[in-house]
Design a protein around this motif. Structure first.
Motif, PDB file in Angstrom:
ATOM      1  N   LEU A  86      -3.093   6.264  -1.705  1.00 44.75           N
ATOM      2  CA  LEU A  86      -3.138   5.485  -0.455  1.00 44.75           C
ATOM      3  C   LEU A  86      -1.590   5.994  -0.148  1.00 44.75           C
ATOM      4  O   LEU A  86      -1.439   6.702   1.031  1.00 44.75           O
ATOM      5  CB  LEU A  86      -3.271   4.204  -0.534  1.00 44.75           C
ATOM      6  N   GLN A  87      -0.692   5.336  -0.660  1.00 48.05           N
ATOM      7  CA  GLN A  87       0.833   5.622  -0.387  1.00 48.05           C
ATOM      8  C   GLN A  87       1.188   5.798   1.041  1.00 48.05           C
ATOM      9  O   GLN A  87       1.706   6.729   1.755  1.00 48.05           O
ATOM     10  CB  GLN A  87       1.205   7.081  -1.254  1.00 48.05           C
ATOM     11  N   PHE A  88       0.678   4.709   1.595  1.00 51.37           N
ATOM     12  CA  PHE A  88       1.105   4.680   3.208  1.00 51.37           C
ATOM     13  C   PHE A  88       1.177   3.115   3.621  1.00 51.37           C
ATOM     14  O   PHE A  88      -0.071   2.640   3.647  1.00 51.37           O
ATOM     15  CB  PHE A  88       0.150   5.293   4.286  1.00 51.37           C
ATOM     16  N   PRO A  89       2.045   2.576   3.854  1.00 54.33           N
ATOM     17  CA  PRO A  89       2.460   1.112   4.202  1.00 54.33           C
ATOM     18  C   PRO A  89       1.890   0.957   5.724  1.00 54.33           C
ATOM     19  O   PRO A  89       2.371   1.671   6.641  1.00 54.33           O
ATOM     20  CB  PRO A  89       3.827   0.831   4.136  1.00 54.33           C
ATOM     21  N   VAL A  90       0.965   0.218   5.987  1.00 53.86           N
ATOM     22  CA  VAL A  90       0.386  -0.080   7.353  1.00 53.86           C
ATOM     23  C   VAL A  90       1.519  -0.489   8.378  1.00 53.86           C
ATOM     24  O   VAL A  90       1.247   0.029   9.652  1.00 53.86           O
ATOM     25  CB  VAL A  90      -0.810  -0.993   7.233  1.00 53.86           C
ATOM     26  N   ALA A  91       2.491  -1.237   8.044  1.00 53.23           N
ATOM     27  CA  ALA A  91       3.547  -1.605   8.903  1.00 53.23           C
ATOM     28  C   ALA A  91       4.533  -0.619   9.241  1.00 53.23           C
ATOM     29  O   ALA A  91       5.196  -0.766  10.144  1.00 53.23           O
ATOM     30  CB  ALA A  91       4.204  -2.794   8.294  1.00 53.23           C
ATOM     31  N   SER A  92       4.399   0.432   8.535  1.00 55.50           N
ATOM     32  CA  SER A  92       5.141   1.792   9.012  1.00 55.50           C
ATOM     33  C   SER A  92       4.451   2.356  10.365  1.00 55.50           C
ATOM     34  O   SER A  92       5.009   3.399  10.827  1.00 55.50           O
ATOM     35  CB  SER A  92       5.394   2.694   8.156  1.00 55.50           C
ATOM     36  N   HIS A  93       3.421   1.894  10.703  1.00 56.58           N
ATOM     37  CA  HIS A  93       2.920   2.218  12.295  1.00 56.58           C
ATOM     38  C   HIS A  93       2.966   1.141  13.107  1.00 56.58           C
ATOM     39  O   HIS A  93       2.839  -0.008  12.859  1.00 56.58           O
ATOM     40  CB  HIS A  93       1.370   2.430  11.892  1.00 56.58           C
ATOM     41  N   LEU A 146       0.854  -1.083  -0.017  1.00 53.49           N
ATOM     42  CA  LEU A 146      -0.051   0.117  -0.032  1.00 53.49           C
ATOM     43  C   LEU A 146       0.839   1.066   0.065  1.00 53.49           C
ATOM     44  O   LEU A 146       0.502   2.441  -0.303  1.00 53.49           O
ATOM     45  CB  LEU A 146      -1.070   0.180   1.207  1.00 53.49           C
ATOM     46  N   GLY A 147       2.189   1.105   0.246  1.00 49.18           N
ATOM     47  CA  GLY A 147       2.946   2.283   0.267  1.00 49.18           C
ATOM     48  C   GLY A 147       3.336   2.762  -0.945  1.00 49.18           C
ATOM     49  O   GLY A 147       3.874   3.883  -1.055  1.00 49.18           O
ATOM     50  N   VAL A 148       3.040   1.887  -1.958  1.00 50.08           N
ATOM     51  CA  VAL A 148       3.427   2.430  -3.469  1.00 50.08           C
ATOM     52  C   VAL A 148       2.178   2.515  -3.992  1.00 50.08           C
ATOM     53  O   VAL A 148       2.327   2.818  -5.401  1.00 50.08           O
ATOM     54  CB  VAL A 148       4.502   1.592  -3.975  1.00 50.08           C
ATOM     55  N   VAL A 149       1.123   2.528  -3.689  1.00 47.34           N
ATOM     56  CA  VAL A 149      -0.087   2.549  -4.405  1.00 47.34           C
ATOM     57  C   VAL A 149      -0.571   3.933  -4.375  1.00 47.34           C
ATOM     58  O   VAL A 149      -0.729   4.645  -3.422  1.00 47.34           O
ATOM     59  CB  VAL A 149      -1.304   1.746  -3.755  1.00 47.34           C
ATOM     60  N   PRO A 150      -0.635   4.567  -5.569  1.00 45.99           N
ATOM     61  CA  PRO A 150      -1.035   6.078  -5.711  1.00 45.99           C
ATOM     62  C   PRO A 150      -2.371   6.644  -4.986  1.00 45.99           C
ATOM     63  O   PRO A 150      -3.240   5.526  -4.677  1.00 45.99           O
ATOM     64  CB  PRO A 150      -1.324   6.249  -7.411  1.00 45.99           C
TER      65      PRO A 150
END
Length: 227
Positions: free
Chosen positions: A79-86, A73-77
């Motif tokens: 959205l661009q936010f990887p859940v695991a970065s929380h 999800l971190g590279v999806v236009p």
């Protein structure tokens, strides 16, 4: 939270679409998901769980695909936010594996046997245990679950920040403050964003693999003391 829920629904939907009406000769979505299943089975489950691999495939496949979608999800236009970065999400997932590890260890080896096998591996001179036992306890009960969560979080957080930084550099110097001196910097920002996106996608896959692999390793160590 919405992205985490979306990831769960997406993984369930993909698996449902693949296996709601399975065919003897897989096609389409079933073929794709079966490739992922065989990868987890052959590269994650069997090396650490042996004959018990099939029993734990549901959990390991779910972990692998969920973490992979979290990361991608971190590279999806938009959205661009990887859940695991929380950090909260890797902690909950790692804590679940940690609790399962202790439960299985006590169930299969006994309460005393589990901690004895963990802290006092056989075949060593007795004086060594004074140094080794605390290290083994610290390593298995504290450091292992901590690094299991933080490794995933740190990689996703760092990658997300790098992509955000270079994309902002490109946008600022090419669109907000376009000057003859700033244009080359903007171009560098865009090129670095593209290159880092490719690298980050590889790391996203790698971290999903490592998280599932460590889960299999911890489960295997609890099922079989000799691991």
């Amino acid at each position: 939270m919405l992205l985490a829920l979306f990831s769960s629904v997406l993984v369930i939907g993909i698996c449902w679409a693949a296996f709601a009406s399975p065919k003897l000769v897989p096609r389409g979505m079933q073929n794709v998901v079966e490739l992922g299943y065989m990868f987890v089975r052959d590269q994650v489950a069997r090396p650490f769980l042996g004959k018990d691999a099939d029993r734990w495939m549901g959990l390991l496949v779910s972990i692998f695909f969920l973490v992979l979608v979290w990361n991608l999800l971190g590279v999806v236009p938009v959205l661009q936010f990887p859940v695991a970065s929380h950090i909260a999400f890797p902690i909950v997932l790692a804590a679940t594996i940690y609790i399962l590890k202790i439960y299985l260890g006590i169930k299969h080896q006994g309460g005393i046997g589990y901690f004895k096998n963990m802290m006092f591996p056989p075949g060593l001179p007795k004086p060594i245990y004074f140094l080794l036992a605390p290290i083994e306890f610290l390593s298995n009960m504290i450091i292992a679950p901590f690094t299991h969560a933080v490794r995933l979080f740190a990689n996703m957080f760092a990658g997300h920040m790098l992509l955000a930084f270079f994309s902002m550099v490109g946008f600022w110097f090419l669109f907000e403050k376009l000057t003859p001196l700033g244009a080359p910097i903007g171009v560098i920002g865009v090129v670095m964003t593209i290159l880092l996106t490719g690298l980050e996608m590889f790391i996203m896959y790698l971290q999903a693999f490592l998280f599932a692999m460590l889960a299999a390793m911890y489960i295997g160590s609890s099922l079989h003391a000799d691991h």
